[in-house]
Scaffold this motif. Structure first.
Motif: not given
Length: 185
Positions: A100-103, A132-135, A146-150, A160-163
């Protein structure tokens, strides 16, 4: 997202490998598993990486007469948002099907949690926060960005935020401690 492509990401985060390939594997071993359809790049005689579209493997060496030593791999998940189905190379598609194009990070995290594979949030690399946020998964030493904000210049197009932006291995305990000390935690 197809269950098969989700299974791929769960496998990578759980094992710290791509189809069994470790970050330390040689270029020949990676080619044996992922094939010969890659772009090869180098900065000098001391560093090289191979770009398989979604997956990139990196090596370095002390001098040109030394063998390559595996350094890390990165899954450039954000590239799939451009909807180029060939970015997940033929070997990955044969095993896991269509990507898929996004996860979505929440889906990945939920599946990992069900398997008893925790992801711990760690401080972001300076310059990437707050975008970004890192896990981090401590056992497999995999990190998930992970994208946290634009941000005008920092967030990949079509996400998108959360991808999930990318997945990398290894992220060592020493690096996590360094990030924590820089963040004052």
């Amino acid at each position: 997202m197809t269950p098969h492509s989700l299974a791929f990401y769960v496998d990578v985060v759980t094992t710290g490998t791509v189809l069994g390939l470790r970050p330390t594997d040689s270029p020949d071993r990676v080619t044996e598993v992922l094939g010969t359809d890659f772009g090869e790049n180098s900065f000098s005689d001391h560093s090289m990486w191979r770009d398989y579209g979604l997956a990139e493997f990196f090596w370095d060496r002390a001098s040109a007469d030394q063998p390559w030593s595996g350094h890390h791999f990165t899954l450039q998940v954000h590239r799939l948002a451009y909807r180029d189905r060939t970015l997940a190379n033929e070997t990955l598609r044969a095993r896991y099907g269509r990507f898929a194009p996004r996860l979505r990070f929440d889906k990945l995290q939920r599946l990992l949690k069900r398997r008893g594979v925790p992801l711990l949030e760690i401080p972001e690399i300076p310059g990437n926060a707050p975008y970004y946020r890192t896990f981090w998964q401590p056992d497999s030493q995999v990190s998930v960005s992970v994208v946290a904000t634009y941000g005008e210049y920092s967030t990949p197009d079509n996400l998108r935020v959360g991808d999930v932006n990318s997945i990398q291995s290894p992220t060592t305990a020493a690096e996590v401690e360094w990030r924590r000390s820089r963040a004052g935690r």
